[in-house]
Structures are given as C-alpha cells and as structure tokens.
Design an enzyme around this catalytic site. Sequence first.
Site, PDB file in Angstrom:
ATOM      1  N   GLY A 193      44.446  32.455  35.486  1.00 15.78           N
ATOM      2  CA  GLY A 193      43.213  32.947  34.891  1.00 15.78           C
ATOM      3  C   GLY A 193      42.391  33.732  35.890  1.00 15.78           C
ATOM      4  N   SER A 194      41.095  33.704  35.710  1.00 15.22           N
ATOM      5  CA  SER A 194      40.210  34.546  36.513  1.00 15.22           C
ATOM      6  C   SER A 194      39.987  33.964  37.910  1.00 15.22           C
ATOM      7  CB  SER A 194      38.858  34.697  35.817  1.00 15.22           C
ATOM      8  OG  SER A 194      38.125  33.489  35.894  1.00 15.22           O
TER       9      SER A 194
ATOM     10  N   GLU B 144      47.193  31.237  39.938  1.00  7.42           N
ATOM     11  CA  GLU B 144      47.606  32.622  39.689  1.00  7.42           C
ATOM     12  C   GLU B 144      46.396  33.345  39.122  1.00  7.42           C
ATOM     13  OE1 GLU B 144      50.364  33.799  40.703  1.00  7.42           O
ATOM     14  OE2 GLU B 144      51.399  31.942  41.194  1.00  7.42           O
ATOM     15  N   LEU B 145      45.780  34.206  39.930  1.00  9.25           N
ATOM     16  CA  LEU B 145      44.469  34.751  39.574  1.00  9.25           C
ATOM     17  C   LEU B 145      44.554  36.258  39.293  1.00  9.25           C
ATOM     18  CD1 LEU B 145      42.439  32.671  42.195  1.00  9.25           C
ATOM     19  CD2 LEU B 145      43.098  32.050  39.863  1.00  9.25           C
TER      20      LEU B 145
ATOM     21  N   CYS C 177      48.506  40.634  34.312  1.00  3.58           N
ATOM     22  CA  CYS C 177      48.004  40.484  35.677  1.00  3.58           C
ATOM     23  C   CYS C 177      48.524  41.578  36.601  1.00  3.58           C
ATOM     24  CB  CYS C 177      48.380  39.112  36.230  1.00  3.58           C
ATOM     25  SG  CYS C 177      47.543  37.740  35.417  1.00  3.58           S
TER      26      CYS C 177
ATOM     27  N   GLU D 237      39.444  43.969  38.131  1.00  6.06           N
ATOM     28  CA  GLU D 237      40.596  43.871  37.238  1.00  6.06           C
ATOM     29  C   GLU D 237      40.168  44.345  35.851  1.00  6.06           C
ATOM     30  OE1 GLU D 237      44.188  40.766  36.315  1.00  6.06           O
ATOM     31  OE2 GLU D 237      42.179  39.920  36.517  1.00  6.06           O
TER      32      GLU D 237
END
Length: 484
Positions: free
Chosen positions: A237-238, A257-258, A291, A385
């Site tokens: 996520g963020s 996992e950003l 991502c 992003e």
Amino acid sequence: MTNNVQESLQLKKYLLIDGKKVEADKYTNLYSPYSGEKIAEIAMANETLVKEAISAADKAFPKIAGMPAFERAAILERFVALLTERSDEAARILALECAKPLTFAKAEVSRTIETYKFAAEEAKRIHGETIPFDASPGGVGRIGYTVRKPIGVIGAITPFNFPLNLVAHKVGPAIASGNSIVLKPASQTPLSAIFIAELFQEAGLPDGVLNVVTGSGSVVGEALIHDNRVQMITFTGSPAVGIGIRNKAGLKKTTLELGSNAAVIVDKNVEIDRIIERCVMGAFSNQGQVCISLQRIYAHEDIYDELVEKLTAATKQLKIGDPLDLNTYISALISKNETERAVSWIKEARQQGAIVLTGGETQEGILQPTILTNVHPTLKVSCQEVFAPIVIVNKVSSVDEAIGHVNNSRYGLQAGIYTENVNQALTAANQLEVGAVLINDIPTFRVDHMPYGGVKESGTGREGIKYAIEEMTEMKLIVWNQNL
C-alpha cells in the site's frame, strides 16, 4: 455475466473466521467504480471480531505448521485446479469490483494461478544448510545444520489494484511455509478475497488457517498490528501507511511493499518501433494503477521526437469504456476521488509549463490516457506516485543525466533502460538506486517467482514466493556434539 457472479450482486458478504461465515453489526455498500452499480453489502468488522479471527488463526497454527510439506502442497494444487476451473468467474469479479478491463483481469487470474503453483512447488523446497563447524578449532567434533520454521499468525493487508495476485503473494507463501493468516483486503476489493478463501475451504485447507476480515484499516489494521499473537505484518500500500505500520509494529516482522514512480531510460540508437507497445502497456495497463507502472520516460535527444510522436499516436488508439468489454483498454480509476486527484495533478503540471500531448481530460468519468512533456521534476506527476494513466516524457542529453533524474526520487522500486551500448547498460545496472534494474525492458516487468521489492520509501523485504517464505520463517540452528 455468469450466474455465480450475478448471485454475488446485492448480497451480504460476511466475515470468514475459523471456516464459518460470521455476521458483523455494521455493513457498508460496495459499488462498481465504473457503473456506480451496487455490487454487494460488505461486513465491517469491529475490534472484537478481528480478535476472534486472530484467535482462530492462533488455534489453527499448530495444525498447519505440523502438516507435512506434501500435504500443504496438495492443498495448494487442489486450489489451483479449482481456480482454473472458475477463472472466468474470478476475472468478472475483478472487472466489477475494481473496474479492471476484462482482458487485464483475465491476465491477472492467469498470473494468480501461476503464483499458487509456485507456492505449491516451494512448499516442498523449504530447507536449511549444513554448517562446517570444524572450520573453527572450537568446532571440531560438532555437526550443525539449519532448519526453517514457520513463525505463526501472519497479518496480511492487501491493496485494490491486483486484488487476486497480491493476495496470492501473501497467502500462497504463508500456507506453503506452514503459517496461518488473517487477511484484510482493500475496502473496494473484498469480493475476490472472499472468493479465494471459499475456494481454499473447498480445497481442504483446515478451518482457521485463512481468515478474511473486511473493514476499515483504522480498526482491522490497527488490531492486527497491536495484537501480540500476530508475528508478522505483510502489507502492500501507501508509504504513509507502511511507515506507520513499521513504527507501531515493534519486534514484529514486517514486509512492506510501498510506493514507486518507476522510470525508463531510452538511449540513442534504440529502434523506437520495437519499444512503443511495451511503453504503452507499461504506462496504461490497469489504468496506471500499478506499483511499477511506467510513470517517467527519459529519452535521449537524438530519438526524443520520434519516441514522442509514435507513443502519442499509439496512445490515441486505446479504447476507453466498460471493463466488461474485451476490447476496452482503459476504464475507470478506483474512485471518483482518485480521478479528481489525477486531473488536478495534470492541471498543476499545465500551469507550470508542462505540455499535454494527448489526454488530460475525463471521458464519461474515465480519465483519458495522458502523455505530458516538459515536466519539471518537482511537480507531483513526476516526483510522487501518480497511480493513474499518466506518463511524462522528458528529453535528456545522456544516459548519465537520465540516471540522475531517475535517482532523484524518494522511491526506488524498479527502473529500466533501453540501450544498444553494453557499457551504458552496466552503468545503469550499477548506479540506479532501485530494487531491480531491467535491461532493454520497461520497469513494469514482473514474474511471480522473482525477488520483488524496493529501496528508499518503496519498502522493505522481498516478495516472490521463495523470498516471501524466507520472510515468513525463522532460521533455527541444530548442533550435535560428538565429543561425548
């Protein structure tokens, strides 16, 4: 639409705890991001129900941990057969709950099947190593070896953009390595997670090993983070949420996992016709909600004009519309708020001198695929992003200049370079500050058994089944003394 998917519409979706459907006190309506149609009513768990799910997982852990590897693999293999049989239904669920165009939804289902196949295979390959103790004088007469042991209850928090396959990257290795799971899917995409959990029940997974708890992150996520029975949080996520998890998790293991704003460098002498299709896919598949979506292109001045012209022409051919239409390439973003945010970022870029070559507007609520040039690196569309169908193309005079632009980012997940020059490729491989460098490909490449993860604010830890299993297990050393 299949009958099974039709039946899911307008129905209540319960929590799945200890193999049972569990009611919640509160429900919320789930709507299609594309049509606005009500899809289902989703249970909103409170803290008590989350703790019940953790208790169920804690109780089930010894059963899955003690299960022989071949039995865990067999459950995963049966699940793969069931998902293969119902792959069309799974794809339509994705198209409904996250407006993923059906062609990309089918591709995600295929990848998900492959991911669980990898998990079934890796379940049989979890092993340690022997240690040469006699390499030290004090170790003579001793034999040592390591084993890997499952850690316990895993809290998995997953995003909306790949609600089947990113769940698979957490659930698959957890089951393969003998752990139990409490899964909190994204609020917009719970149907696919519930669907997966029900298939696992059918495949023979013991009750309590996989629990699905829907609800808000402030309730479900916080309960998972603070409960001492949860040994690991795996989150996609963020960065803001991920950093918060890391700060609160204490000694819990975390895989985070950003974010990213992935870039590709296009060197001079590259044959542009050979890379345009890949660049279009990288920038606009799944509406750019990936991502490792291609967000920035740094093109050498010798080929810049040709690249921009051909990329713009190809982008204008993409079909916008209903995600259930197999010809649709671009559909709605996950919410109206996200669409408004992306449009505001484009507007800001325009005001600061960026040029919109195509797109930049909405069409029946759908953001058109957008190409921007002359973008200053401090603008949101460049340094944050974007998570939308937007790509910037800027001109550079050298690969070294491009590497500097790529590295001038708080993120570092993946980056690519197209070049005919081996030395330039090696330079990029060594100097790009990312978790993976793709030579002669876009950064959007991923297969599900490779190590996947980033540096900087792109996160910590690695996914990819084998590597996730290492995160979800602890190494234990066994030493035999033969000197007695």
